[in-house]
Scaffold this motif. Structure first.
Motif, mmCIF file in Angstrom:
data_model
loop_
_atom_site.group_PDB
_atom_site.id
_atom_site.type_symbol
_atom_site.label_atom_id
_atom_site.label_comp_id
_atom_site.label_asym_id
_atom_site.label_seq_id
_atom_site.Cartn_x
_atom_site.Cartn_y
_atom_site.Cartn_z
ATOM 1 N N ALA A 83 42.486 39.318 38.024
ATOM 2 C CA ALA A 83 42.843 40.389 37.923
ATOM 3 C C ALA A 83 42.268 40.355 35.687
ATOM 4 O O ALA A 83 42.293 38.937 35.328
ATOM 5 C CB ALA A 83 43.700 40.493 37.317
ATOM 6 N N VAL A 105 48.637 39.827 42.007
ATOM 7 C CA VAL A 105 47.334 38.980 41.380
ATOM 8 C C VAL A 105 47.147 37.767 40.004
ATOM 9 O O VAL A 105 47.656 38.762 38.940
ATOM 10 C CB VAL A 105 46.640 40.020 40.964
ATOM 11 N N SER A 123 41.004 34.834 43.326
ATOM 12 C CA SER A 123 41.301 36.261 42.909
ATOM 13 C C SER A 123 42.348 36.461 41.276
ATOM 14 O O SER A 123 42.938 35.608 41.141
ATOM 15 C CB SER A 123 42.435 37.875 43.754
ATOM 16 N N THR A 169 40.704 44.004 39.797
ATOM 17 C CA THR A 169 40.658 42.360 40.504
ATOM 18 C C THR A 169 38.850 41.548 40.925
ATOM 19 O O THR A 169 38.484 42.537 42.369
ATOM 20 C CB THR A 169 41.578 42.188 41.801
#
Length: 361
Positions: free
Chosen positions: A123, A41, A121, A85
């Motif tokens: 983080a 991620v 996505s 996330t």
């Protein structure tokens, strides 16, 4: 000064004063893992494979029919420095279009930016306790033409509330007392440690890495008053201890402890908080201070003197402290008549009391 770190995790034992119990054997604690973002991620702005174009003449507009976007967080409550996330999902692939999936934080900064697919996505983390809100859009690269807008997602990077108490707040020179920290959360799963400090000298006394309590034993060989506090922060080994510590998350209210030969004592109590009602704090001494050169004085820990009493063995003050959540921390002394904290010629210190009230508007 004696040091004995014990309950809930670590840790380091130092010299023990004469007459004090010997410390238990120190426990070995495995180092806590450093928080890392989830594998695969992106952290921060996602790379965009298609050219970014701008439309400076366009303004933000209501979402267009046919497009929608949602946003979720993998976890919405976590310790600071841990990652969550954020995943935005659009109703169609933005790749063939001039649109992008964009994720924003509550400061209006872009944290995720994807030019292809239906999913984006990223983080994100916070170094200190905070609550942040995020939202996603489907928009042109400048973010000015918006065709879909998600509801906000709240993420709370929480902390633990710390309190501190001592077995005795006034004691004879050379005697020892135990200072104990209590936290509102078990810190074992956190990336942080509780440390206890002599804040008068900036001396690190010990730390614990797990549990909800941590204790040290303290003593002074001369007549003096010291302040003590607990912190939640990064790992602080004794050899490199500096106050305040690195990665500081929160600090307990300080406690005053006085070593003296006076034999005087003072304790502090407060009435229970209520709705829209004031709180009364009462300091009680073990003597009538009238014939003595000392006063009973009550202060808030931010330095405001609430009241001073020249005679009698009790002294009370009624006031509206901070509303809940939040608190006003209060301490009492037998001392010279002083307007500053700490007062001069302290003969006895009390426990620290937290006060607040519930407000109904």
């Amino acid at each position: 000064m004696a040091v004995l770190a014990l309950v809930g995790g670590l840790f380091v034992a130092g010299a023990v004063p004469a007459g004090a119990d010997a410390p238990p054997a120190a426990k070995t604690v495995v180092a806590k893992p450093r928080p890392v973002p989830p594998a695969g991620v992106a952290v921060g702005t996602v790379n965009v494979p298609k050219p970014r174009t701008t439309h400076p003449t366009h303004s933000a507009m209501a979402p267009m029919a046919g497009w929608s976007v949602s946003l979720t967080a993998s976890t919405s409550a976590l310790w600071p420095t841990r990652y969550t996330t954020l995943t935005a999902t659009a109703s169609a692939d933005v790749g063939p279009t001039t649109y992008y999936i964009i994720i924003y934080n509550d400061a209006g900064s872009v944290v995720g930016f994807c030019g292809n697919g239906t999913v984006c996505s990223v983080a994100v983390t916070s170094p200190t306790p905070a609550t942040h809100y995020f939202h996603a859009t489907v928009a042109d690269s400048a973010g000015t033409t918006v065709v879909a807008y998600s509801p906000s997602v709240e993420v709370d990077w929480y902390t633990a509330d710390l309190s501190l108490a001592a077995g005795l707040h006034t004691l004879p020179v050379g005697n020892s007392t135990v200072v104990t920290e209590t936290s509102s959360r078990d810190i074992g799963l956190s990336p942080f440690w509780v440390q206890i400090w002599d804040t008068t000298t900036g001396t690190w006394l010990g730390q614990c890495g797990t549990g909800t309590t941590c204790s040290v034993t303290v003593s002074q060989s001369v007549a003096t008053t010291h302040t003590y506090a607990a912190t939640l922060a990064g790992n602080t080994p004794q050899s490199g201890a500096v106050y305040p510590p690195a990665q500081l998350q929160t600090t307990s209210p300080v406690n005053y402890i006085t070593w003296t030969g006076s034999g005087l004592q003072v304790a502090l109590t407060a009435t229970a908080p209520g709705y829209n009602t004031p709180v009364t704090v009462t300091a009680t001494a073990n003597i009538d201070v009238g014939p003595t050169p000392y006063w009973i004085e009550i202060f808030t820990l931010d330095g405001t003197r609430l009241i001073t009493c020249a005679a009698g063995s009790t002294c009370s003050y009624t006031f509206y402290p901070a509303r809940y959540p939040g608190e006003t921390d209060v301490v009492a002394f037998l001392s010279a008549n002083s307007t500053t904290l700490p007062p001069a010629a302290i003969q006895a210190s009390s426990n620290t009391v937290a006060t607040w009230y519930y407000y109904l508007g």
